[in-house]
Design an enzyme around this catalytic site. Sequence first.
Site, PDB file in Angstrom:
ATOM      1  CB  SER A  25      -0.923   0.027   1.219  1.00 39.66           C
ATOM      2  OG  SER A  25      -1.912  -0.960   1.103  1.00 39.66           O
ATOM      3  CE  LYS A  73      -3.790   0.715  -1.148  1.00 39.30           C
ATOM      4  NZ  LYS A  73      -4.505   0.389   0.115  1.00 39.30           N
ATOM      5  CE1 TYR A  83      -3.945  -1.247  -5.441  1.00 42.27           C
ATOM      6  CE2 TYR A  83      -4.756  -3.483  -5.116  1.00 42.27           C
ATOM      7  CZ  TYR A  83      -4.398  -2.256  -4.596  1.00 42.27           C
ATOM      8  OH  TYR A  83      -4.489  -2.023  -3.243  1.00 42.27           O
ATOM      9  CE1 TYR A  87      -5.168   1.978   4.501  1.00 39.25           C
ATOM     10  CE2 TYR A  87      -3.625   0.978   6.047  1.00 39.25           C
ATOM     11  CZ  TYR A  87      -4.029   1.238   4.755  1.00 39.25           C
ATOM     12  OH  TYR A  87      -3.300   0.759   3.710  1.00 39.25           O
ATOM     13  CB  VAL A  90      -0.116  -5.685   4.471  1.00 39.67           C
ATOM     14  CG1 VAL A  90      -1.423  -5.076   4.934  1.00 39.67           C
ATOM     15  CG2 VAL A  90      -0.085  -5.924   2.976  1.00 39.67           C
TER      16      VAL A  90
END
Lengths: 622, 622
Positions: free
Chosen positions: A77, A80, A202, A254, A272
């Site tokens: 992530s 991103k 992705y 988050y 992660v």
Amino acid sequence: MLRTFVSGEGEIPSSGLVSDYLAELHFRISHLSGGAVASYIPELAKADPKLCGIAIATIDGKTYSAGDADVEFTIQSVSKPFVYGYALERHGREAILQRVGVEPTGEAFNSIVLDEVHNRPFNPMVNAGAIAIAETIKGATPAERAQNMLTLFSRLAGRRLSIDEQVYRSELETGHRNRAIAYMMLNSGMIRRAPEDILDVYFRQCAVRVTARDLAVMAATLANDGVNPLSGERVIATEYVSDILTVMNTCGMYNYAGQWSYDVGIPAKSGVAGSILAVIPGQLGIAVFSPPIDQHGNSVRGVAACKEIAQDFRLNIFRSHVSTSTVIRRELYGDIIHSKRARNPLERRLLSETGRRICIIEVQGPLFFGSAERLIRRIGDVQSTTSHVILDFRRVPSADEAASQLLARLAGAFNETGRKLLISHLAHQPALATLHEAMEQALPEQIFEHRDAALEWCENAVIAEAGIQFDATRFSLSELHIFKSLARDDLRLLEALARPMIFEAGDRIIRTGDPARLFFVIARGTVTVELADAVQATHQNLRIASMGPGLSFGEMALLDGGTRSADVVANERVVCYGFSVDAIHELGRTHPHVLTTIYANMMRDFSERLRRANDEIRALEQ
Amino acid sequence: MLRTFVSGEGEIPSSGLVSDYLAELHFRISHLSGGAVASYIPELAKADPKLCGIAIATIDGKTYSAGDADVEFTIQSVSKPFVYGYALERHGREAILQRVGVEPTGEAFNSIVLDEVHNRPFNPMVNAGAIAIAETIKGATPAERAQNMLTLFSRLAGRRLSIDEQVYRSELETGHRNRAIAYMMLNSGMIRRAPEDILDVYFRQCAVRVTARDLAVMAATLANDGVNPLSGERVIATEYVSDILTVMNTCGMYNYAGQWSYDVGIPAKSGVAGSILAVIPGQLGIAVFSPPIDQHGNSVRGVAACKEIAQDFRLNIFRSHVSTSTVIRRELYGDIIHSKRARNPLERRLLSETGRRICIIEVQGPLFFGSAERLIRRIGDVQSTTSHVILDFRRVPSADEAASQLLARLAGAFNETGRKLLISHLAHQPALATLHEAMEQALPEQIFEHRDAALEWCENAVIAEAGIQFDATRFSLSELHIFKSLARDDLRLLEALARPMIFEAGDRIIRTGDPARLFFVIARGTVTVELADAVQATHQNLRIASMGPGLSFGEMALLDGGTRSADVVANERVVCYGFSVDAIHELGRTHPHVLTTIYANMMRDFSERLRRANDEIRALEQ
């Protein structure tokens, strides 16, 4: 409190101070337990939970590291925000905002909740948003899109990166939740292309292999306004860097964002595989890698390390290090500071009496609204006592649009008054191009490459206004400082020795190292005194002075004979009188007072120049 | 783009540029419709929806305004961040964090939802959190607590504020939702005191009367690290300012926070009376007041104005104006830059040959981790070629703990090597006290008030190391530059003229304005040349040089007679030789070459000093 530094003996550790700090921090956090290696992608579950690496990269490209900072893992992530930046740059803010929102959700990263009101994922940091953003990667084929994506990350890291095929395949085979999200979005028209196509790029994007050091450099690229500090290459346009950081700040951690902001206070993104990347704008990038993650999906040791670093280094986006108070480095005035143009005694007196009308403001540091407002306010304050203001931009690394426009408006307004605003050292600096352009439009005649030329321009204006002019066509030797207070008979003897000489533009009248046999008095034209610049070895001569009619040069020949210590070059056609040193000394034997008078005059001149030079040093030392 | 500026003719608008911008912005936004005046407090519903005021305050206390910037209204929720800061400062971060969280809720400001997991309101910007915070206001009685609260706001605004009794009473009578929230919290043990007691001070807090200009100053107080820029008074401890801004940033605009961060990008707080306060750390505070509010409770015109200002002035917390690259203002070396201690020719040669071992680093701007790291790295780079490094802190306005500790550690490490680190201009600056203390511990002997003294110390060390010493007890006149290359017979004539003289410490050997009848050669002790500082009128003399054995002063008397242009004072017991100007001139009449040789020697000396001064100017001009 910074904890104990361990440093080698007998040498100054300098940059070792930070390395040692990281080593010590690494030692402490690598003993932390808690969390578990991510298992939702089977391949990730194989990671060694003991791995722990920390890296820091500064905006000028220095990296520090400790532990497993060069071990590769998949970016996940943390990719991103960078693809989001890519999308903003390729498609514009409006188009991207229609596809993906910017509101935090308070939900987990793999939440399937979508913003039904605006028909878009809530933000680009959750999987849904990131998948919608991945659709915007350009390329005619999936392979081309994957290649473009990989090129982006290689440029961000400053080295050629590759994709972890195992992790990619593992996610391709098991990433059904992301498939569900993609089909949900296809169903609502939030994406248009085939989900498998988008997910392919992705999943590859998430499987890019990086090290903690790579992530630190990528973070430093954001800290450095989009320019990779290692390669010097611009990877992200400045205007989108703040958008990326804003979204990282509100959504990057988050549903832990509020507490993270409070405890750490710097925009960050976690992945992660166990990495966290954090950005301190204008200073540095930080990356930590350690596989065990907590219930929010954030690396346990990564969060601990970032908390400590932020606390120890006092890093927080709201600890303001912006300083508008230092925008004015110093102010200098034309009665003390002089251009390299030598002046005759009348002009010198005029400048020392009225030169305070010329004000030089040395501007420093980045120009933005706050600093420009302060500068403009100060210019307003000095205007009541000055007729000429020179802004020296030598120490300004950048000027944003707000500052450029404020200054351009000021320049326009200045121009309508009798007062003059002059600008120096604005050319040839890409980060000042907007300001340069704006100023050139407002003050086409008053932009100078060097401050000295601007100052000479102002001095000439002040002198012209006073109507002082040395009439070079018919002056008598008695007007020259070097022959001052000699009797008429003595002057006649000297006149008989004067040899008229003519030089053309570029002629080297005196050459360094040549035997010194003459000294010169200028009747017409100007000359430049140049020093071969040995120190800087730039193969360029250093202009130390220029002088015009009524001034003399080469007089030191009277003392030593010896050789010349500088070059003197004619700037245009120069008419001057040459005096033979031998002839003057011969005259001195029969008329000793002629020689002592000339010496005394020279000494008075030296003494005055020395006094002025010392005044100038005192002003410049401030 | 900055829009049209309107400015008066014939004068430079300077600060008018910003006022004019605000006037123009005010004109545009005051025509915006939409939203409605808050009605949940009956008294607020009476507000005139046409009112519209904008104010900006800089961190150095300049305010700009447009429209109804001096109309009073009640502060309402804009009070929350300030009372939160008050609570942090009085009770500490830990205690307050236990009472109230820092997570955004995505709920409306008057939400009754509480964080059941941690048994606390979610954050201090929603009513529940603000009521819990209001309980922490100190005071034995409700009146005392109200007074302490009002004092806080008066100090923030820099003027005596009052409470709007009508609005207070109106809310006291109708604020049942807040009563419900308070009782809910009492029920869960989130508050302990009687709800009516807490609500009394809370309603008063919301009813404090302020103007847009007041709010701009309060915002500028946060931008200025907690010091009110008008009064100069510290109202909030620096360490809590970033906590306040963090919570404003994540929770200040309620469920509009993400979009606000993206569109405006600066921490802000709104109130239902129609005001918005926004903070740009290190630069300025902004406040807008206009009663109609939208569904989130934010002033419609306020949001519009903030968006435009942020866009036009390029204000965004992630537009980094931090510049670590300018931390080193310049480096100077001891071969070019000299202390005011005059040196004999041997020493001068030594310093010009080996003075590069002395490096002066002029540090500038605030010191924090990023800038300190860069400075330390540069010190590491120069150490290989230098034995002495002087850090001149004259232009450092502040140093945080991280920077102070890094530098102190460096100093400790430096000290263990043969190399020397010296510090100047660190004393008497409150914002540098931590650094000063740390450095004094590490380098007790090497902290100097002025750089010149540090430089003289280094020069003396280099000279002592080379073993060069002028033996003042038995020197011959031929060793003095002024008598150089004179024949033995001539020297004997001069020796006969030398008058030994003794002065005690503090004796004024030469006094400005006195007739100049002698010149002097120093045999023992040192003297200081001082200039009456007319320009700065500080009533302090300006030390321009000091000199010791083998050097001469007052020689200009040989030229003019005339009067003295400076004072010369004995620093201790000084033994010197005085030469009568008349006697020398008499000697010159019979031995003209003695006078021309002395003049030529003086001129060579002037010429060399002038050359050195010009080198120094070139170095200082960089």
